[in-house]
Design a protein around this motif. Sequence first.
Motif, PDB file in Angstrom:
ATOM      1  N   GLY A  56       2.089  13.508  16.388  1.00 50.27           N
ATOM      2  CA  GLY A  56       1.033  12.508  16.205  1.00 50.27           C
ATOM      3  C   GLY A  56       0.127  12.861  15.037  1.00 50.27           C
ATOM      4  N   ARG A  57      -0.196  14.163  14.859  1.00 52.92           N
ATOM      5  CA  ARG A  57      -1.039  14.566  13.735  1.00 52.92           C
ATOM      6  C   ARG A  57      -0.337  14.301  12.402  1.00 52.92           C
ATOM      7  NH1 ARG A  57      -2.164  19.068  17.110  1.00 52.92           N
ATOM      8  NH2 ARG A  57      -0.603  20.286  15.974  1.00 52.92           N
ATOM      9  N   LEU A 113       1.928  12.011  11.724  1.00 52.42           N
ATOM     10  CA  LEU A 113       1.902  10.575  11.452  1.00 52.42           C
ATOM     11  C   LEU A 113       0.505  10.120  11.029  1.00 52.42           C
ATOM     12  CD1 LEU A 113       4.141   9.082  14.289  1.00 52.42           C
ATOM     13  CD2 LEU A 113       4.707   9.379  11.872  1.00 52.42           C
ATOM     14  N   HIS A 114      -0.520  10.686  11.679  1.00 52.88           N
ATOM     15  CA  HIS A 114      -1.893  10.304  11.323  1.00 52.88           C
ATOM     16  C   HIS A 114      -2.221  10.718   9.895  1.00 52.88           C
ATOM     17  CE1 HIS A 114      -6.274  11.023  11.019  1.00 52.88           C
ATOM     18  NE2 HIS A 114      -6.357   9.913  11.737  1.00 52.88           N
ATOM     19  N   ASP A 115      -1.784  11.924   9.504  1.00 53.51           N
ATOM     20  CA  ASP A 115      -2.079  12.387   8.145  1.00 53.51           C
ATOM     21  C   ASP A 115      -1.421  11.501   7.107  1.00 53.51           C
ATOM     22  OD1 ASP A 115      -3.509  14.428   9.241  1.00 53.51           O
ATOM     23  OD2 ASP A 115      -1.906  15.921   9.069  1.00 53.51           O
ATOM     24  N   GLY A 133      -2.709   7.457   7.929  1.00 59.49           N
ATOM     25  CA  GLY A 133      -4.153   7.266   7.800  1.00 59.49           C
ATOM     26  C   GLY A 133      -4.586   7.097   6.357  1.00 59.49           C
TER      27      GLY A 133
END
Length: 438
Positions: free
Chosen positions: A214-215, A217-219, A222
């Motif tokens: 999840g991190r 994908l967020h990086d 985002g």
Amino acid sequence: MKSWSGRSGPAKVDVYTRVTAYMLLWAAVFVLGLLLLIRPIRHEAPLLLVVVAPLFNLANGILCHRFLRRAMDVYLRPGTALGPREILPAAAAGAATAAAVLAEAATADLTGLLPGMLGAALVPFVAGHCLVFPIRTVVLHQTLLTGVLLAAVPLTGRGTWPTVFTVTTVLFITGWLAVTIRLSLWVLGVLYELREARDVQARLAVAEERLRFGRDLHDILGRNLSVIALKSELAVQLARRGRPEAVDQMIEVQRIAQESQREVRDVVRGYREADLRVELEGARGVLDAAGIDCAVDTPGLALPDEVQAALGWVVRETTTNVLRHGDARHCAIAVREEEGAVLLTVENDGAGGGAGAGVGSGAGAGAGVGAAAGSGVGAGAGSGLAGLRERLAAVGGTLEAGPGEGGTFRVTARVPVAGTGSGTRTRTRVPTGTEATP
């Protein structure tokens, strides 16, 4: 009802512990029943006692058996308790049996038999009593029992020293039984806690990997989505003013969106792929941490990346299921070249549950093994035997799983590789021996 071979290690210990406690209870009932039929009692005791005492003894065994079963369940589930309705019938049966023994001792010559008979009368209730109450309460009740016996035994006509001997013997018998049963249940409880801790460890590893994914994908998303939002807003403003630069901004938005798609695919592809070298290292580490002796035998083989990825998935899934579905103490992983193919074998001695001991359904891909969380991540392949076979079929491989020698469970993956030492494909060398360092 499961067969003995189909039970896990903790389940076998549970059955053994419970059966042993029941055997101690009924052994006391059986011994007392035989002693109540000896000649002095039959000829010297009143007929009413001769008939009633064995009935009390049988009722004591039945009621205390139910009490012991509930007491063991309560002891293994902290936070639960037994009510007076479940304790008092067993206590009353034990007290009635002991009173009947004392009454017979007052009318018949039971020299040398009274300590054993009293101990046998009290053992069934003590077996459950020691599990229901805290240790301090058990000691207090034993002290009260001492006082009651010191007052009751002299009523049978015995002197001071015979009374002291009788009371001491009864306390030794009941105290030994209480310590034995409580320690046995304590060990069983610790065993279940360790098993639960292992399951929690596996679940936490899967949850940690999901957070990492999840991190990532967020990086990626985002940043790119923020740029897309700003450029889209700018394009709208330019379009409203009739400026031709709006087209350039939307082209840039399109480029960033396509780049984001590519980056997401790269992240997911890396998440799905399994590296054999990393998986072997992770398998040994996580199995050793779980108390399972893991031996890894890997000669130096240069394998194509797609073969390494397929075999890495086999290591990942089988390691997961050794942890979650088996009860292994030893696990051996070997990679070797054989007749133009690479052979990977994973064998463990925790095959009590059949296939589940080696390659079950697999909810997570290796509690910390490699970089994936198993099910739901594969490219449509899923987990377990079917998923592994699909992955291996993509590189022309096969998978076999079944019982091995000596009650073990063995998973064998075979992938054809032409000339493991040369070729035009991209190849990665698997380290020699058990080092498997990154």
